[in-house]
Design an enzyme around this catalytic site. Structure first.
Site, PDB file in Angstrom:
ATOM      1  N   ARG A 193       0.817  -1.261  -0.047  1.00  8.93           N
ATOM      2  CA  ARG A 193      -0.032  -0.131  -0.163  1.00  8.93           C
ATOM      3  C   ARG A 193       0.906   1.166  -0.188  1.00  8.93           C
ATOM      4  N   ALA A 195       0.344   3.680   2.084  1.00  6.18           N
ATOM      5  CA  ALA A 195       0.898   4.335   3.217  1.00  6.18           C
ATOM      6  C   ALA A 195       0.700   2.745   4.354  1.00  6.18           C
ATOM      7  N   GLY A 234       0.302   1.065   7.999  1.00  7.20           N
ATOM      8  CA  GLY A 234      -0.867   0.725   8.676  1.00  7.20           C
ATOM      9  C   GLY A 234      -1.887  -0.346   8.451  1.00  7.20           C
ATOM     10  N   LYS A 248     -14.194   4.051  12.796  1.00  3.59           N
ATOM     11  CA  LYS A 248     -14.135   4.472  14.218  1.00  3.59           C
ATOM     12  C   LYS A 248     -14.625   6.296  14.241  1.00  3.59           C
ATOM     13  N   GLU A 285     -29.063 -12.227   7.567  1.00  4.88           N
ATOM     14  CA  GLU A 285     -27.921 -13.025   8.252  1.00  4.88           C
ATOM     15  C   GLU A 285     -28.203 -14.620   7.996  1.00  4.88           C
ATOM     16  N   ALA A 335     -20.719  -8.216   3.950  1.00  5.28           N
ATOM     17  CA  ALA A 335     -19.900  -8.375   5.230  1.00  5.28           C
ATOM     18  C   ALA A 335     -20.035  -9.781   5.831  1.00  5.28           C
ATOM     19  N   ASP A 385      -3.910 -11.524  11.225  1.00  2.34           N
ATOM     20  CA  ASP A 385      -5.166 -11.796  10.536  1.00  2.34           C
ATOM     21  C   ASP A 385      -4.743 -13.211   9.648  1.00  2.34           C
ATOM     22  N   HIS A 396     -16.958   7.795  42.246  1.00  3.00           N
ATOM     23  CA  HIS A 396     -18.442   8.078  41.910  1.00  3.00           C
ATOM     24  C   HIS A 396     -18.665   9.581  41.651  1.00  3.00           C
TER      25      HIS A 396
HETATM   26  P1  FAD Z   1      -3.515  -5.924   7.999  1.00  6.67           P
HETATM   27  O1  FAD Z   1      -3.732  -4.801   8.816  1.00  6.67           O
HETATM   28  O2  FAD Z   1      -4.603  -6.307   7.054  1.00  6.67           O
HETATM   29  O3  FAD Z   1      -2.049  -5.557   7.469  1.00  6.67           O
HETATM   30  C1  FAD Z   1      -1.805  -6.467   6.348  1.00  6.67           C
HETATM   31  C2  FAD Z   1      -0.690  -5.355   5.232  1.00  6.67           C
HETATM   32  O4  FAD Z   1      -0.159  -6.360   4.720  1.00  6.67           O
HETATM   33  C3  FAD Z   1      -1.602  -4.841   4.357  1.00  6.67           C
HETATM   34  O5  FAD Z   1      -1.120  -3.456   4.352  1.00  6.67           O
HETATM   35  C4  FAD Z   1      -1.182  -5.335   2.869  1.00  6.67           C
HETATM   36  O6  FAD Z   1      -1.288  -4.315   1.940  1.00  6.67           O
HETATM   37  C5  FAD Z   1       0.400  -5.540   3.314  1.00  6.67           C
HETATM   38  N1  FAD Z   1       0.556  -6.739   2.353  1.00  6.67           N
HETATM   39  C6  FAD Z   1      -0.003  -7.850   2.174  1.00  6.67           C
HETATM   40  N2  FAD Z   1       0.749  -8.716   1.295  1.00  6.67           N
HETATM   41  C7  FAD Z   1       1.600  -8.283   1.103  1.00  6.67           C
HETATM   42  C8  FAD Z   1       2.916  -8.508   0.273  1.00  6.67           C
HETATM   43  N3  FAD Z   1       3.102  -9.743  -0.256  1.00  6.67           N
HETATM   44  N4  FAD Z   1       3.831  -7.549   0.258  1.00  6.67           N
HETATM   45  C9  FAD Z   1       3.774  -6.310   0.904  1.00  6.67           C
HETATM   46  N5  FAD Z   1       2.876  -6.085   1.573  1.00  6.67           N
HETATM   47  C10 FAD Z   1       1.786  -6.918   1.736  1.00  6.67           C
HETATM   48  N6  FAD Z   1     -10.046  -4.985  14.367  1.00  6.67           N
HETATM   49  C11 FAD Z   1     -10.184  -4.294  15.679  1.00  6.67           C
HETATM   50  O7  FAD Z   1      -9.193  -4.877  16.533  1.00  6.67           O
HETATM   51  N7  FAD Z   1     -10.956  -3.059  16.057  1.00  6.67           N
HETATM   52  C12 FAD Z   1     -11.485  -2.633  15.188  1.00  6.67           C
HETATM   53  O8  FAD Z   1     -12.296  -1.789  15.484  1.00  6.67           O
HETATM   54  C13 FAD Z   1     -11.536  -3.274  13.759  1.00  6.67           C
HETATM   55  N8  FAD Z   1     -12.107  -2.574  13.145  1.00  6.67           N
HETATM   56  C14 FAD Z   1     -12.342  -2.997  11.789  1.00  6.67           C
HETATM   57  C15 FAD Z   1     -13.186  -2.301  10.555  1.00  6.67           C
HETATM   58  C16 FAD Z   1     -13.180  -2.865   9.281  1.00  6.67           C
HETATM   59  C17 FAD Z   1     -13.830  -2.144   8.386  1.00  6.67           C
HETATM   60  C18 FAD Z   1     -12.396  -3.931   9.160  1.00  6.67           C
HETATM   61  C19 FAD Z   1     -12.276  -4.309   7.510  1.00  6.67           C
HETATM   62  C20 FAD Z   1     -11.469  -4.500   9.801  1.00  6.67           C
HETATM   63  C21 FAD Z   1     -11.374  -4.077  11.169  1.00  6.67           C
HETATM   64  N9  FAD Z   1     -10.773  -4.531  12.385  1.00  6.67           N
HETATM   65  C22 FAD Z   1     -10.878  -4.279  13.541  1.00  6.67           C
HETATM   66  C23 FAD Z   1      -9.805  -5.914  11.914  1.00  6.67           C
HETATM   67  C24 FAD Z   1      -8.307  -5.400  11.868  1.00  6.67           C
HETATM   68  O9  FAD Z   1      -8.245  -4.436  10.758  1.00  6.67           O
HETATM   69  C25 FAD Z   1      -7.476  -6.491  11.561  1.00  6.67           C
HETATM   70  O10 FAD Z   1      -7.584  -7.517  12.472  1.00  6.67           O
HETATM   71  C26 FAD Z   1      -5.857  -6.072  11.593  1.00  6.67           C
HETATM   72  O11 FAD Z   1      -5.789  -5.018  10.687  1.00  6.67           O
HETATM   73  C27 FAD Z   1      -5.001  -7.534  11.203  1.00  6.67           C
HETATM   74  O12 FAD Z   1      -3.887  -6.905  11.181  1.00  6.67           O
HETATM   75  P2  FAD Z   1      -2.571  -7.511  10.383  1.00  6.67           P
HETATM   76  O13 FAD Z   1      -1.439  -6.896  10.722  1.00  6.67           O
HETATM   77  O14 FAD Z   1      -2.681  -8.916  10.665  1.00  6.67           O
HETATM   78  O15 FAD Z   1      -3.081  -7.249   8.790  1.00  6.67           O
HETATM   79  P1  NAI Z   2     -18.051 -11.507  11.080  1.00  2.52           P
HETATM   80  O1  NAI Z   2     -17.220 -12.913  11.020  1.00  2.52           O
HETATM   81  O2  NAI Z   2     -17.790 -10.698  12.265  1.00  2.52           O
HETATM   82  O3  NAI Z   2     -19.404 -11.635  10.680  1.00  2.52           O
HETATM   83  C1  NAI Z   2     -19.860 -12.318   9.451  1.00  2.52           C
HETATM   84  C2  NAI Z   2     -21.368 -12.577   9.540  1.00  2.52           C
HETATM   85  O4  NAI Z   2     -21.885 -12.810   8.100  1.00  2.52           O
HETATM   86  C3  NAI Z   2     -21.804 -13.644  10.376  1.00  2.52           C
HETATM   87  O5  NAI Z   2     -22.700 -13.408  11.301  1.00  2.52           O
HETATM   88  C4  NAI Z   2     -22.013 -14.955   9.401  1.00  2.52           C
HETATM   89  O6  NAI Z   2     -22.915 -15.762  10.016  1.00  2.52           O
HETATM   90  C5  NAI Z   2     -22.672 -14.254   8.376  1.00  2.52           C
HETATM   91  N1  NAI Z   2     -22.587 -14.743   7.194  1.00  2.52           N
HETATM   92  C6  NAI Z   2     -21.657 -15.549   6.724  1.00  2.52           C
HETATM   93  N2  NAI Z   2     -21.996 -16.135   5.393  1.00  2.52           N
HETATM   94  C7  NAI Z   2     -23.125 -15.577   5.056  1.00  2.52           C
HETATM   95  C8  NAI Z   2     -24.088 -15.604   3.841  1.00  2.52           C
HETATM   96  N3  NAI Z   2     -23.794 -16.409   2.845  1.00  2.52           N
HETATM   97  N4  NAI Z   2     -25.076 -14.922   4.059  1.00  2.52           N
HETATM   98  C9  NAI Z   2     -25.250 -14.325   5.161  1.00  2.52           C
HETATM   99  N5  NAI Z   2     -24.796 -14.152   6.152  1.00  2.52           N
HETATM  100  C10 NAI Z   2     -23.639 -14.787   6.130  1.00  2.52           C
HETATM  101  O7  NAI Z   2     -17.141 -10.893   9.737  1.00  2.52           O
HETATM  102  P2  NAI Z   2     -17.269  -9.355   9.415  1.00  2.52           P
HETATM  103  O8  NAI Z   2     -18.429  -8.604   9.909  1.00  2.52           O
HETATM  104  O9  NAI Z   2     -17.141  -9.531   7.905  1.00  2.52           O
HETATM  105  O10 NAI Z   2     -15.844  -8.994   9.865  1.00  2.52           O
HETATM  106  C11 NAI Z   2     -14.760  -9.434   9.481  1.00  2.52           C
HETATM  107  C12 NAI Z   2     -13.548  -9.431  10.633  1.00  2.52           C
HETATM  108  O11 NAI Z   2     -13.219  -8.270  10.942  1.00  2.52           O
HETATM  109  C13 NAI Z   2     -14.191 -10.031  11.932  1.00  2.52           C
HETATM  110  O12 NAI Z   2     -13.488 -11.081  12.178  1.00  2.52           O
HETATM  111  C14 NAI Z   2     -13.984  -8.949  13.170  1.00  2.52           C
HETATM  112  O13 NAI Z   2     -13.132  -9.644  14.137  1.00  2.52           O
HETATM  113  C15 NAI Z   2     -13.031  -7.719  12.300  1.00  2.52           C
HETATM  114  N6  NAI Z   2     -13.660  -6.551  12.690  1.00  2.52           N
HETATM  115  C16 NAI Z   2     -13.679  -6.276  13.806  1.00  2.52           C
HETATM  116  C17 NAI Z   2     -14.200  -4.998  14.318  1.00  2.52           C
HETATM  117  C18 NAI Z   2     -13.925  -4.839  15.805  1.00  2.52           C
HETATM  118  O14 NAI Z   2     -13.159  -5.022  16.409  1.00  2.52           O
HETATM  119  N7  NAI Z   2     -14.722  -3.580  16.315  1.00  2.52           N
HETATM  120  C19 NAI Z   2     -15.014  -4.171  13.488  1.00  2.52           C
HETATM  121  C20 NAI Z   2     -14.961  -4.521  12.243  1.00  2.52           C
HETATM  122  C21 NAI Z   2     -14.523  -6.095  11.883  1.00  2.52           C
END
Ligand code: FAD
Ligand code: NAI
Length: 468
Positions: A36, A38, A40, A52, A205, A272, A315, A447
Site C-alpha cells: 500500500r 501508506a 498501517g 471509528k 444473516e 460483510a 489475521d 463515584h
Molecule cells: P493487515 O492490517 O491486514 O495488514 C496487512 C498489510 O500487509 C496490508 O497493508 C497489505 O497491503 C500488506 N501486504 C499484504 N501482502 C503483501 C505483500 N506480499 N507485500 C507487501 N505488503 C503486503 N479490528 C479491531 O481490533 N478493532 C476494530 O475496530 C476493527 N475494525 C475493523 C473495521 C473494518 C472495516 C475492518 C475491515 C477490519 C477491522 N478490524 C478491527 C480488523 C483489523 O483491521 C485486523 O484484524 C487487523 O488489521 C489485522 O492486522 P494485520 O497486521 O494482521 O493485517
Molecule cells: P464476522 O465474522 O464478524 O461476521 C460475518 C457474519 O456474516 C456472520 O454473522 C456470519 O454468520 C454471516 N454470514 C456468513 N456467510 C453468510 C451468507 N452467505 N449470508 C448471510 N450471512 C452470512 O465478519 P465481518 O463482519 O465481515 O468482519 C470481519 C472481521 O473483521 C471480523 O472477524 C472482525 O473480528 C473484524 N472486525 C472487527 C471489528 C471490531 O473489533 N470492532 C470491526 C470490524 C471488523
C-alpha cells in the site's frame, strides 16, 4: 551485494508495524515491506480507524438529534455535512499512518514500498509499482500480510453500489436503502453509521442470531436495541444473487435451508460475511510454507511456520481477526526472536463492537462454559440503576460477569452500554491476574462513574449489589 537485515516483516498492519518497532527496540536491524502507499494495513487505512472516525461523528450527530433538547442545549435541528465528515475521516487516517512512518524513521527501520515475496529462507524479493525488483537478505522473516473481505459467491462487488467495508466507508451520499449481508461486526458497525444518517437498513444473516460468537443473551438484547434504532433483521436467510441492471439493486434471498425466493430492493448492498487470510503473491508454495484448510499460514505456538526462519502473525494465522491480537503477536514474535519469552494469552483478548450502545466482551460466553461443563454463576447489573448513566441518558445495557461457582474466579465478562469498550479493561486486568468477582467488588470505584456498574455486577456475584 544484497542488503542484509536481521528481520524482514512483510506487511505493515498492526501486526507487522508493531513487530518491526519492537524488534528494532530490541536491537535488530529491521526491514518492512508494504504494497500500500501508506503503512498501517487494513486497520489504519480501511478498517478500525476510518470506521471509528465515522462512528464517532455519527454518534455525536445522533446524540445531538435525540438528546440535546432534553439536556437544554438548543441548536435547532442538526444537519450532516457528508464531505466534511469524510474529510475528518481522511485526516484521521493520515495522522495515524504518518505516525507509523515517523516511528519507522525513529527506530531506523528500512521501509520498502512494493510487494514482498519469499524466495526461500533468508531471501526476500521486492517488486515495486514501476516494475523494479530488488532482493534483500535477512536472518528471519515475519509474514504479516493480513486478510481481505470474503467474497459472496454469485455477487460481484464494484465498491460503488455493491460494496465491501472499503466501499461502505466511502459512500458519496446517504443511501435510501442499505442492505447488508452478514450480521457480524462490520455489518452492525457500518450499518449503524448509515442508519444514523437516515438510511433504511436491512441485515440479512444466514444464522438465526446476530453477532455469532458473542454471548447469546448479549446478542438477543442488542438485536432489540438495534431494531429500536430502525434496523430490520432477516435471520436464517441467505442472499442468492443481486441484479444490478436497473437503478435499484434487486436482492434475491431464500431461507437458509432453502425455500421460496424473496426480492428486496436496495440502493447499496454491503457484503460483510467475514474475512479470509491474504497470501497472494507471497511465494508460499515455492518457499514450502504450509497453510491450513482455510488458507491460513500454519504456525506453532511460537509463531514459527514449518520452515526455519519464517514466522507469521495477525489475521493471516489462526485466531480472532483483531488489530490488538495482531499487535500482541507482533510483540511476542519480536521478543522470541530476541531470545526472550514472548507470549500471548488468548484467554484474555477483549473484543469490542463500536456501535451505540457499545458491546464489549472478554473470556468465556455462557454457551462456551456450558459446552465445557464448567459450573458458573451469572452476576448482572443494569445501567438503568447507575447514577452517571442516568445523567448521560445512557441507560441502555448491562454488565454481566461469569464467575466460577466454587472459586469465584472471573471467567468471562460481557458489557452492553455506553463506553463498554473502555469499561471492559478492568475485567481484562482482573482476569490476567486470575482475580475473583470479590476482588473487583472490594475495589473502591470513583463515584459517579459508569465503572461503578462493573463493580456492582461483581458484587452481584456474591453478597449482592447496593443499588438494586
Ligand atoms: P493487515 O492490517 O491486514 O495488514 C496487512 C498489510 O500487509 C496490508 O497493508 C497489505 O497491503 C500488506 N501486504 C499484504 N501482502 C503483501 C505483500 N506480499 N507485500 C507487501 N505488503 C503486503 N479490528 C479491531 O481490533 N478493532 C476494530 O475496530 C476493527 N475494525 C475493523 C473495521 C473494518 C472495516 C475492518 C475491515 C477490519 C477491522 N478490524 C478491527 C480488523 C483489523 O483491521 C485486523 O484484524 C487487523 O488489521 C489485522 O492486522 P494485520 O497486521 O494482521 O493485517
Ligand atoms: P464476522 O465474522 O464478524 O461476521 C460475518 C457474519 O456474516 C456472520 O454473522 C456470519 O454468520 C454471516 N454470514 C456468513 N456467510 C453468510 C451468507 N452467505 N449470508 C448471510 N450471512 C452470512 O465478519 P465481518 O463482519 O465481515 O468482519 C470481519 C472481521 O473483521 C471480523 O472477524 C472482525 O473480528 C473484524 N472486525 C472487527 C471489528 C471490531 O473489533 N470492532 C470491526 C470490524 C471488523
Amino acid at each position: 551485494m544484497a542488503e542484509q537485515f536481521d528481520l524482514t516483516v512483510i506487511g505493515t498492519g498492526p501486526g507487522g508495524y508493531v513487530c518491526a518497532i519492537r524488534a528494532a527496540q530490541l536491537g535488530m536491524k529491521v526491514a518492512v515491506i508494504e504494497k500500500r502507499d501508506a503503512p498501517g494495513g487494513t486497520c489504519l487505512n480501511v478498517g478500525c480507524i476510518p470506521s471509528k472516525a465515522l462512528l464517532h461523528t455519527t454518534e455525536l450527530y445522533e446524540e445531538a438529534s435525540s438528546h440535546f433538547e432534553t439536556f437544554g442545549i438548543d441548536i435547532g435541528k442538526p444537519r450532516i455535512n457528508l464531505p466534511a465528515m469524510m474529510r475528518h475521516k481522511a485526516d484521521t487516517v493520515d495522522a495515524n499512518t504518518s505516525g507509523v512512518e515517523f516511528l519507522f524513521k525513529k527506530n531506523k527501520i528500512t521501509h520498502f514500498h512494493g510487494t514482498g515475496s519469499i524466495e526461500g529462507p533468508g531471501k526476500v524479493v521486492i517488486n515495486d509499482e514501476k516494475g523494479d525488483r530488488q532482493t534483500i537478505e535477512t536472518k528471519n522473516i515475519v509474514i504479516a500480510t493480513g486478510s481481505e473481505s470474503m467474497p459472496l459467491p454469485g455477487v460481484e462487488t464494484d465498491e460503488k453500489r455493491i460494496v465491501t467495508s472499503t466501499g461502505a466507508l466511502e459512500l458519496e451520499k446517504v443511501p435510501g436503502k442499505l442492505l447488508i449481508v452478514g450480521a457480524g461486526v462490520i455489518g452492525l458497525e457500518l450499518g449503524s453509521v448509515w442508519a444514523r444518517l437516515g438510511a433504511e437498513v436491512t441485515v440479512v444473516e444466514f444464522l438465526d442470531r446476530i453477532l455469532p460468537g458473542m454471548d447469546g443473551e448479549v446478542g438477543k438484547q442488542f438485536q432489540r436495541l438495534l431494531q429500536r434504532q430502525g434496523f430490520t433483521f432477516k435471520l436464517g436467510t441467505k442472499v442468492t444473487g443481486v441484479d444490478a441492471d436497473g437503478d435499484t439493486l434487486k436482492v434475491f434471498t431464500e431461507p437458509a435451508q432453502g425455500g421460496d425466493t424473496e426480492q428486496i430492493d436496495a440502493d447499496i448492498v454491503l457484503v460483510a460475511i467475514g474475512r479470509r487470510p491474504f497470501t497472494e503473491g507471497l511465494g508460499l508454495e515455492e518457499a514450502g510454507v504450509e497453510r491450513d484448510e482455510r488458507g491460513r499460514v500454519k504456525t506453532d505456538e511460537h509463531f514459527k511456520t514449518n520452515v526455519d526462519g519464517i514466522y507469521a502473525i495477525g489475521d493471516v494465522i489462526t485466531g480472532p481477526m483483531l488489530a490488538h491480537k495482531a499487535e500482541d503477536e507482533g510483540v511476542a514474535v519480536a521478543e522470541i526472536l530476541a531470545g526472550q519469552a514472548g507470549h500471548v494469552n488468548y484467554g484474555v483478548i477483549p473484543s469490542v463492537v463500536y456501535t451505540s450502545p457499545e458491546i464489549a466482551a472478554v473470556g468465556k460466553t455462557e454457551e462456551e462454559l456450558k459446552a465445557d461443563g464448567v459450573e458458573y454463576k451469572v452476576a448482572k447489573f443494569p445501567f438503568t440503576a447507575n447514577g452517571r448513566a442516568k445523567a448521560m441518558l445512557a441507560k441502555n445495557g448491562f454488565v454481566k460477569i461469569l464467575a466460577d461457582k466454587k472459586t469465584d474466579r472471573v471467567l468471562g465478562a460481557h458489557i452492553v452500554g455506553r463506553s463498554a469498550g473502555e469499561l471492559i479493561h478492568e475485567l481484562c486486568v482482573l482476569m490476567e491476574f486470575g482475580g475473583s468477582a470479590e476482588d473487583l467488588a472490594r475495589t473502591c470505584h470513583a463515584h459517579p462513574t459508569l465503572s461503578e456498574a462493573v463493580r456492582e455486577a461483581a458484587m452481584a456475584a456474591n453478597d449482592g449489589p447496593i443499588h438494586m
